[in-house]
Design a protein around this motif. Structure first.
Motif, short mmCIF file in Angstrom:
data_model
loop_
_atom_site.label_atom_id
_atom_site.label_comp_id
_atom_site.label_asym_id
_atom_site.label_seq_id
_atom_site.Cartn_x
_atom_site.Cartn_y
_atom_site.Cartn_z
N PHE B 224 -68.65 -15.49 36.54
CA PHE B 224 -68.93 -16.74 37.27
C PHE B 224 -67.69 -17.61 37.44
CE2 PHE B 224 -73.31 -15.56 36.60
CZ PHE B 224 -73.91 -16.01 37.77
N LEU B 225 -66.85 -17.69 36.41
CA LEU B 225 -65.65 -18.52 36.56
C LEU B 225 -64.71 -17.94 37.61
CD1 LEU B 225 -64.81 -19.72 32.92
CD2 LEU B 225 -66.12 -20.86 34.71
N SER B 226 -64.71 -16.61 37.73
CA SER B 226 -63.86 -16.00 38.76
C SER B 226 -64.41 -16.30 40.16
CB SER B 226 -63.73 -14.50 38.54
OG SER B 226 -64.99 -13.88 38.69
N LEU B 227 -65.71 -16.56 40.25
CA LEU B 227 -66.27 -16.98 41.54
C LEU B 227 -65.69 -18.33 41.96
CD1 LEU B 227 -70.08 -16.06 41.28
CD2 LEU B 227 -68.19 -14.67 42.13
N LEU B 228 -65.45 -19.17 40.95
CA LEU B 228 -64.85 -20.48 41.26
C LEU B 228 -63.45 -20.30 41.83
CD1 LEU B 228 -65.93 -22.65 38.17
CD2 LEU B 228 -66.81 -22.77 40.51
N VAL B 229 -62.73 -19.29 41.35
CA VAL B 229 -61.38 -19.02 41.87
C VAL B 229 -61.47 -18.65 43.36
CG1 VAL B 229 -59.37 -17.49 41.68
CG2 VAL B 229 -60.51 -18.30 39.62
N VAL B 230 -62.46 -17.82 43.69
CA VAL B 230 -62.64 -17.42 45.09
C VAL B 230 -62.97 -18.65 45.95
CG1 VAL B 230 -64.02 -16.03 46.69
CG2 VAL B 230 -63.36 -15.10 44.48
N VAL B 231 -63.87 -19.47 45.43
CA VAL B 231 -64.27 -20.67 46.16
C VAL B 231 -63.06 -21.58 46.36
CG1 VAL B 231 -65.63 -22.80 45.98
CG2 VAL B 231 -66.68 -20.60 45.43
N TRP B 232 -62.25 -21.70 45.33
CA TRP B 232 -61.08 -22.57 45.36
C TRP B 232 -60.05 -22.06 46.39
CZ3 TRP B 232 -56.13 -22.11 42.38
CH2 TRP B 232 -55.37 -23.26 42.49
N LEU B 233 -59.90 -20.74 46.46
CA LEU B 233 -58.89 -20.17 47.35
C LEU B 233 -59.40 -19.95 48.78
CD1 LEU B 233 -57.28 -17.50 44.98
CD2 LEU B 233 -56.25 -19.65 45.71
N ALA B 234 -60.69 -19.89 48.95
CA ALA B 234 -61.23 -19.56 50.27
C ALA B 234 -60.96 -20.71 51.25
CB ALA B 234 -62.73 -19.32 50.17
N PRO B 235 -60.65 -20.36 52.51
CA PRO B 235 -60.41 -21.41 53.50
C PRO B 235 -61.72 -22.09 53.90
CG PRO B 235 -60.20 -19.24 54.50
CD PRO B 235 -60.51 -19.02 53.07
N MET B 236 -61.97 -23.26 53.34
CA MET B 236 -63.20 -24.00 53.69
C MET B 236 -62.95 -25.49 53.45
SD MET B 236 -65.76 -23.22 50.47
CE MET B 236 -65.86 -21.46 50.53
N THR B 237 -63.83 -26.29 53.98
CA THR B 237 -63.64 -27.74 53.84
C THR B 237 -63.88 -28.16 52.40
OG1 THR B 237 -65.97 -28.16 54.27
CG2 THR B 237 -64.49 -28.13 56.20
N LEU B 238 -63.35 -29.33 52.08
CA LEU B 238 -63.47 -29.83 50.70
C LEU B 238 -64.94 -29.99 50.30
CD1 LEU B 238 -61.73 -30.79 48.32
CD2 LEU B 238 -61.97 -33.11 49.21
N ALA B 247 -72.80 -24.93 43.11
CA ALA B 247 -73.80 -23.84 43.11
C ALA B 247 -73.42 -22.77 42.08
CB ALA B 247 -73.89 -23.24 44.50
N VAL B 248 -72.13 -22.45 42.02
CA VAL B 248 -71.68 -21.43 41.05
C VAL B 248 -71.93 -21.90 39.62
CG1 VAL B 248 -69.63 -20.28 40.10
CG2 VAL B 248 -69.96 -20.39 42.58
N VAL B 249 -71.58 -23.16 39.34
CA VAL B 249 -71.77 -23.69 37.98
C VAL B 249 -73.26 -23.72 37.63
CG1 VAL B 249 -71.49 -25.74 36.52
CG2 VAL B 249 -69.62 -25.01 38.00
N ALA B 250 -74.09 -24.12 38.59
CA ALA B 250 -75.54 -24.16 38.35
C ALA B 250 -76.07 -22.75 38.09
CB ALA B 250 -76.24 -24.78 39.55
N ALA B 251 -75.59 -21.78 38.86
CA ALA B 251 -76.03 -20.39 38.67
C ALA B 251 -75.59 -19.88 37.29
CB ALA B 251 -75.46 -19.51 39.76
N LEU B 252 -74.38 -20.25 36.88
CA LEU B 252 -73.89 -19.85 35.55
C LEU B 252 -74.80 -20.43 34.46
CD1 LEU B 252 -71.86 -18.70 33.50
CD2 LEU B 252 -70.45 -20.72 33.85
N ALA B 253 -75.12 -21.72 34.61
CA ALA B 253 -75.98 -22.37 33.61
C ALA B 253 -77.35 -21.69 33.56
CB ALA B 253 -76.12 -23.86 33.93
N LEU B 254 -77.88 -21.38 34.73
CA LEU B 254 -79.20 -20.74 34.79
C LEU B 254 -79.16 -19.36 34.11
CD1 LEU B 254 -82.13 -20.72 35.95
CD2 LEU B 254 -81.18 -19.56 37.96
N CYS B 255 -78.15 -18.58 34.47
CA CYS B 255 -78.05 -17.22 33.90
C CYS B 255 -77.82 -17.29 32.39
CB CYS B 255 -76.92 -16.44 34.57
SG CYS B 255 -77.27 -16.04 36.28
N ALA B 256 -76.99 -18.25 31.95
CA ALA B 256 -76.74 -18.41 30.51
C ALA B 256 -78.05 -18.74 29.80
CB ALA B 256 -75.71 -19.50 30.27
#
Lengths: 136, 438
Positions: B224-238, B247-256
């Protein structure tokens, strides 16, 4: 320009190779130093034990780790206070001092051949055998 | 004709890479047949991939590029590994590990060099790793459907029941899945056919579900933390980036939280072992009272009830083992015991592993602080441009981030037999390529 660059690259590569090769004696020295530290600790346990065959010898282990046998000596209320583990050749590879609140361990288990601490292997094995005999 | 040849070569390389990763995963499987076939296939496929990469590099040599510092970093780390046979405790074992590392690094360098000016090649290779992970996960699901007892590790007093699929244990397959998760997310976010993006998203969800069911905390966190890296690097608006991160952090919390739902078997308050139990022998068999492999933290010392209680945040036995491993490593702090010679002596209560379960401490033990510093420097050299230029292949960088995070809970940087050894080193080299490769 190209020649200068090539010469510089070769010099850097040569320096890197020399630096890497210089690590070999350093690594060997470090291994020796580590072994000496562990051997000092093992000798201190042996000195605290005294003669191997004594009334405080009350526990044993057989074939632990890489086939080591161990003798354990009682001190005060602690039946496992002092311990040595040795291989088939009588080399003492590990020493344990449990007289404090946590164990102090000296070990050359990763390289038993580095141990220069020798006991009478046959005598030590006989002691282990005696301890593991059924009570009469 | 040349274009077509390149396309065919790329497709062949990606297919062989997928098979190679799958063979590596199979070699770590609990299924005897897969394990037997996986080990030799892995070596053969590595040779084939190397051959294809060499042909590609020679045929399109004008397009082949590798940053000199990356090449120097790879060479230096590899050379240190080889030189460490000079002081290694087990020189032959170290030499074997050196040869494995060198072989994988050479192939990775050849493959990565060909992606410098070909984003399509990078994409295909990443897809190869993703497909392999998805197939291995699907295989685990099929095994569970037909024989759940093989795909699930039963509950014990320490652990709840854990899904292991085709993996050797519940922590094996999640390593590969965690590395594949950022690739799947990048494919789901990237512009392209809607069907392909939906498939990538479904794959991501499937991999996340498999990691969650395994109860692997390291896999979950890394994935999940590596998903944040993708989100951070992906070309998208702030704003979109913030929403995706949430959404990634919420999904991590849910799965945990989901991992905490199954329970371990109840413990029947076992008392601490007596100081000297009466035995039928003249002496006490100390191994039955205070086993050496579980002495540190043992109830014999703590005078607490026996048994280990696992929880989401509990890591006392791991921390004990890690402290012990660091202490052991500091016996030879500069250069260690030789590459691959992770001579960890397990003495820790509740810790069931023959290695320190930490790749960085593992390297510290093997090649000392000098080797660990060289490894960190090599990773930094490879990844530094990614942190400066967001356009770089975010999937590869995310996957490398997953590998580096997994290194905190698993020791695999040196282990050729590990499920993610080949993918990690290959992705590191792929991630080092310049921005044009996206």
């Amino acid at each position: 320009m190209s020649t200068w660059w090539q010469r510089r690259s070769v010099l850097w590569a040569a320096a890197a190779v020399v630096a890497l090769l210089a690590l070999i004696p350093l690594g060997r020295w470090e291994a020796r130093r580590h072994a000496q530290n562990e051997i000092r600790g093992i000798r201190s346990v042996l000195a605290a034990i005294g003669p191997l065959d004594q009334p405080s010898l009350d526990a044993y282990r057989i074939g632990v780790g890489p086939g080591l046998d161990c003798l354990l000596y009682k001190r005060a209320a602690n039946p496992f206070a002092l311990e040595i583990c040795f291989d088939g050749a009588g080399r003492v590879v590990e020493g344990y001092d449990r007289r404090g609140g946590s164990p102090r361990i000296w070990s050359l288990r990763e390289d038993p051949s580095a141990s220069t601490v020798q006991i009478d292997g046959a005598r030590a094995l006989a002691l282990v055998k005696r301890l593991s005999q059924p009570r009469p | 004709v040349t274009r077509l040849s390149r396309e065919r070569l790329d497709l062949a390389s990606a297919s062989v890479l997928a098979l190679l990763v799958l063979a590596g995963a199979s070699a770590s499987s609990n299924e005897h047949l897969l394990r037997t076939a996986g080990s030799p296939a892995r070596l053969l496929l590595l040779v084939v991939l190397g051959g294809l990469a060499l042909v590609t590099a020679l045929r399109f040599r004008s397009e082949w590029r590798l940053r000199p510092w990356v090449a120097a970093g790879a060479a230096a780390f590899c050379a240190l590994a080889f030189v460490s046979t000079g002081w290694a405790v087990l020189p032959m074992s170290t030499l074997k590990r050196d040869l494995s590392l060198a072989a994988v690094l050479v192939v990775a360098v050849l493959v990565a060099g060909s992606t410098a000016h070909s984003p399509r090649t990078t994409r295909l290779l990443l897809d190869g790793i993703l497909v392999a992970a998805a197939v291995f996960a699907a295989g685990g699901l099929v095994l569970w459907l037909f024989d759940a007892s093989k795909a699930v590790q039963p509950a014990t007093t320490e652990y709840a029941a854990r899904f292991q699929g085709l993996g050797d244990n519940p922590d094996t397959a999640p390593l590969l899945f965690a590395i594949a998760m950022p690739i799947a997310l990048q494919r789901a976010l990237a512009p392209g056919a809607r069907r392909a993006r939906a498939l990538a998203l479904a794959t991501l969800l499937g991999l996340a579900a498999a990691v969650t069911a395994s109860g692997s905390r390291g896999g979950l966190l890394a994935g999940f933390l590596s998903l944040l890296v993708v989100v951070w690097l992906a070309p998208m608006t702030l704003r979109r980036r913030a929403a995706a991160s949430a959404a990634v952090v919420a999904a991590l919390a849910l799965c945990a939280w989901v991992t905490t739902v199954p329970s371990a078997l109840p413990q029947h308050g076992t008392a601490a072992p007596a100081l000297a139990q009466p035995h039928g022998h003249r002496g006490i068999d100390a191994e039955s009272v205070l086993p050496l492999e579980a002495e540190i933290g043992s109830p014999w010392w703590t005078h607490k009830a026996a048994g280990v209680h696992r929880s989401l945040f509990g890591a006392s036995s791991r921390v004990r083992a890690l402290q012990g491993a660091i202490h052991q490593a500091l016996g030879r702090p500069l250069l260690g015991t030789g590459f691959g010679a992770e001579l960890f002596v397990s003495r820790y209560y509740g810790f069931h592993s023959g290695n320190p379960e930490d790749g960085y401490v593992g390297l510290l033990m093997q090649v000392g602080a000098i080797g660990l510093a060289l490894f960190v420097a090599f990773v930094a050299i490879c990844m530094a441009p990614a942190l400066r230029r967001r356009a770089l292949a975010s999937a590869a960088v995310g996957a490398v981030a997953a590998g580096l995070l997994l290194g905190l809970s698993q020791s695999f940087f040196h282990a050729a037999g590990d499920i993610v050894f080949v993918p990690f080193w290959l992705l590191l080299l792929l991630g080092s390529q310049p921005a044009e490769s996206t």
